[in-house]
Design an enzyme around this catalytic site. Structure first.
Site, PDB file in Angstrom:
ATOM      1  N   LYS A  76      -8.687 -14.107  71.330  1.00  0.00           N
ATOM      2  CA  LYS A  76      -7.302 -14.349  71.731  1.00  0.00           C
ATOM      3  C   LYS A  76      -7.148 -13.783  73.138  1.00  0.00           C
ATOM      4  O   LYS A  76      -7.656 -12.687  73.428  1.00  0.00           O
ATOM      5  CB  LYS A  76      -6.357 -13.663  70.750  1.00  0.00           C
ATOM      6  CG  LYS A  76      -4.887 -13.917  71.036  1.00  0.00           C
ATOM      7  CD  LYS A  76      -3.975 -13.367  69.938  1.00  0.00           C
ATOM      8  CE  LYS A  76      -2.519 -13.715  70.198  1.00  0.00           C
ATOM      9  NZ  LYS A  76      -1.620 -13.270  69.112  1.00  0.00           N
ATOM     10  N   SER A 151       1.682 -16.321  67.016  1.00  0.00           N
ATOM     11  CA  SER A 151       1.290 -16.548  68.383  1.00  0.00           C
ATOM     12  C   SER A 151      -0.189 -16.860  68.562  1.00  0.00           C
ATOM     13  O   SER A 151      -0.581 -17.331  69.628  1.00  0.00           O
ATOM     14  CB  SER A 151       1.656 -15.332  69.241  1.00  0.00           C
ATOM     15  OG  SER A 151       0.916 -14.202  68.837  1.00  0.00           O
ATOM     16  N   SER A 175       1.630 -13.033  63.539  1.00  0.00           N
ATOM     17  CA  SER A 175       0.872 -13.918  64.427  1.00  0.00           C
ATOM     18  C   SER A 175      -0.571 -14.217  64.053  1.00  0.00           C
ATOM     19  O   SER A 175      -1.176 -15.102  64.646  1.00  0.00           O
ATOM     20  CB  SER A 175       0.882 -13.358  65.845  1.00  0.00           C
ATOM     21  OG  SER A 175       2.090 -13.687  66.452  1.00  0.00           O
TER      22      SER A 175
HETATM   23  N1  GLN Z   1       6.846 -14.839  65.507  1.00  0.00           N
HETATM   24  C1  GLN Z   1       6.771 -13.455  65.844  1.00  0.00           C
HETATM   25  C2  GLN Z   1       7.456 -13.223  67.180  1.00  0.00           C
HETATM   26  O1  GLN Z   1       7.744 -14.170  67.823  1.00  0.00           O
HETATM   27  C3  GLN Z   1       5.340 -13.060  65.809  1.00  0.00           C
HETATM   28  C4  GLN Z   1       4.791 -12.323  66.956  1.00  0.00           C
HETATM   29  C5  GLN Z   1       3.433 -11.719  66.771  1.00  0.00           C
HETATM   30  O2  GLN Z   1       3.018 -11.389  65.659  1.00  0.00           O
HETATM   31  N2  GLN Z   1       2.773 -11.495  67.875  1.00  0.00           N
HETATM   32  O3  GLN Z   1       7.726 -12.149  67.568  1.00  0.00           O
END
Ligand code: GLN
Length: 481
Positions: A76, A151, A175
């Site tokens: 990532k 994400s 995410s």
């Molecule tokens: N959907 C969550 C957010 O937008 C997840 C973010 C994450 O886990 N990095 O904050």
């Protein structure tokens, strides 16, 4: 080869059926042929991968290989990689090259992996559909009109499309698990403190944890064995010993007590998704587990609590991007104020700016007690709820997401926040959690979530593996025409 598990490729490499350099050629061809349809890679690192593949082949020739020697993975793009761009999918870091490797990157390198590149994500990991990336959206390999989730959308799409056997991910509020669920993959986030955050571009420090997305629980176990452990460079990292997760996979789950929060399978849940989850739970019962109805009474407030604390931490973390030390710098600043303002206005995307505003507001003198402090108190209640349930049952199960993978043209923003309802609880409580493939609705994947006790990653991997020995959802892969 792209359909192989890590274990299957290990066997092929060890019996010299294929060399690591040939593995690299295969995956490179797959990426070059198909990734323009998916958009999972931000940076490809074939030269770097070739050097790693050659080293892997030498180790194999000498009989010195480890489990991950020569295994193709992707990172990532928020794990810092020395000499290779790390963008966090932001214009702000479009040209940023880190002078050091993240601990996760370093540990996986030492374990022998071959890194094919850096994969797409929501900008600074803020989002649940990969649509906030400066480098464009990621398409779900199951149906390209739908998102791959976020994400870690690039991590999930790359593994699903057969561009790598596993990918690192991160999980601040779902995410790792949600994109794994959206792409019919197995994803696991660690207990807070289990994996070093050193060199991971921060979003919200009290939540951020590394994760991994792969095809099976077994593959996740191999990756976690290499990634987990104490690191003196991360003051929140724990000393708890890391077990050999792959040795725990085949423990019997006879008598396992599974807590099903009534708030997770309520009447509001899409009945088609509920049916998939209920089937998976029936399968667990048939395997000797007992289902216990439990309650997580603060479930209705986890989203507002998360979206108060996480942006507050983000607003502070992102203050360092000022156009002075690194990151985007505006042209011809008039003075220091202008430099700060225009560099930040140009470098950050809309969603990131929105979160900086929300977070700065929550931390401001007039709102601090009413929002930030209040949210911290409720966070404690949520953590207590989870821990009290987990003192009565071994694991908690339910859907990973209340939604199917969203359409690319669906509304994002606040709408999307609400779909984090089942995932953010584990982050508020710092617990390990997974998503495993459990079935399909209208041709789109549905994930079953498994949440465990702190530092009990071995148990949830074991529970996931038991299911994957009896079912074949995780073996289903999309075809890219
Ligand atoms: N959907 C969550 C957010 O937008 C997840 C973010 C994450 O886990 N990095 O904050």
């Amino acid at each position: 080869m792209k359909n192989y598990s890590i274990k299957a490729l290990r066997e092929a490499l060890d019996t010299k059926e294929v060399s690591s350099v040939e593995v690299l050629e295969h995956f490179k061809t797959e990426i070059e042929t198909h990734d323009q349809k998916i958009n999972s890679f931000i940076t490809k690192t074939y030269d770097h991968a070739l050097a790693q593949a050659q080293k892997a082949d030498e180790a194999i020739a000498k009989g010195e290989q480890k489990m991950l020697t020569g295994i193709p993975i992707a990172h990532k793009d928020l794990f810092c990689t020395k000499g290779i761009k790390t963008t966090a999918a932001s214009k702000m870091l479009e040209n940023f090259v880190s002078p050091y490797d993240a601990t996760v990157v370093e540990k996986l390198d030492q374990a022998g992996v071959m890194v094919l590149g850096k994969v797409n994500m929501d900008e600074f990991a803020m989002g649940g559909s990969n649509r906030t990336s400066h480098f464009g959206t990621v398409h779900n390999p199951w149906n390209r009109d739908h998102v791959a989730g976020g994400s870690s959308g690039g991590s999930a799409a790359a593994v699903s499309a057969g561009f790598a056997l596993a990918a690192t991910a991160s999980d601040t509020g779902g995410s790792t698990r949600q994109p794994a669920s959206f792409c019919n993959l197995t994803g696991i986030k660690a207990t807070y403190g289990r994996i070093s955050r050193w060199g991971m571009i921060p979003f919200a420090c009290s939540f951020d944890q590394a994760g991994v997305i792969a095809k099976t629980a077994e593959d996740c176990a191999y990756m976690f064995e290499a990634m987990a452990g104490h690191d003196a460079k991360d003051s929140t990292s724990h000393h708890v010993a890391v077990p050999k997760y792959s040795d725990l996979l085949n423990q019997s789950i006879e008598g396992l007590r599974i807590g099903i929060p009534k708030e997770f399978l309520s009447k509001d849940l899409d009945p088609k998704i509920a049916a998939v989850i209920e089937n998976a739970l029936k399968q667990y019962e048939a395997m000797g587990a007992t289902l216990v109805e439990v309650t997580l009474p603060n479930t209705d407030v986890v989203v507002p609590v998360y979206y108060t604390i996480a942006p507050a931490e983000a607003s502070s973390n992102l203050a360092c991007f000022d156009g002075v030390r690194y990151g985007h710098r505006c042209e011809n600043p008039q003075d220091l104020q202008d430099l700060y303002m225009r560099s930040r206005a140009e470098g950050f995307g809309e969603e990131v700016k929105k979160r900086i505003f929300m977070g700065t507001y929550a931390l401001s003198a007039s709102a601090y007690d009413a929002y930030y402090v209040k949210a911290q108190k409720v966070r404690r209640l949520v953590a207590n709820d989870y821990n009290s349930v987990l003192s009565q049952v071994d694991v908690i199960m339910g859907p990973t997401s209340p939604d199917l993978p969203f359409r690319q043209d669906s509304k994002g923003g606040t709408n999307e926040y609400l779909s984090d309802i089942f995932t953010v609880g584990a982050n508020l409580a710092g617990l390990p959690a997974m998503s495993i493939p459990a079935g399909f609705v209208e041709g789109l994947p549905v994930g079953l979530q498994i949440i465990g006790r702190a530092f009990d990653e071995g148990k949830i991997l074991n529970v996931a593996h038991a299911y994957q020995k009896e079912t074949d959802w995780h073996t289903k892969l999309p075809t890219l025409d």
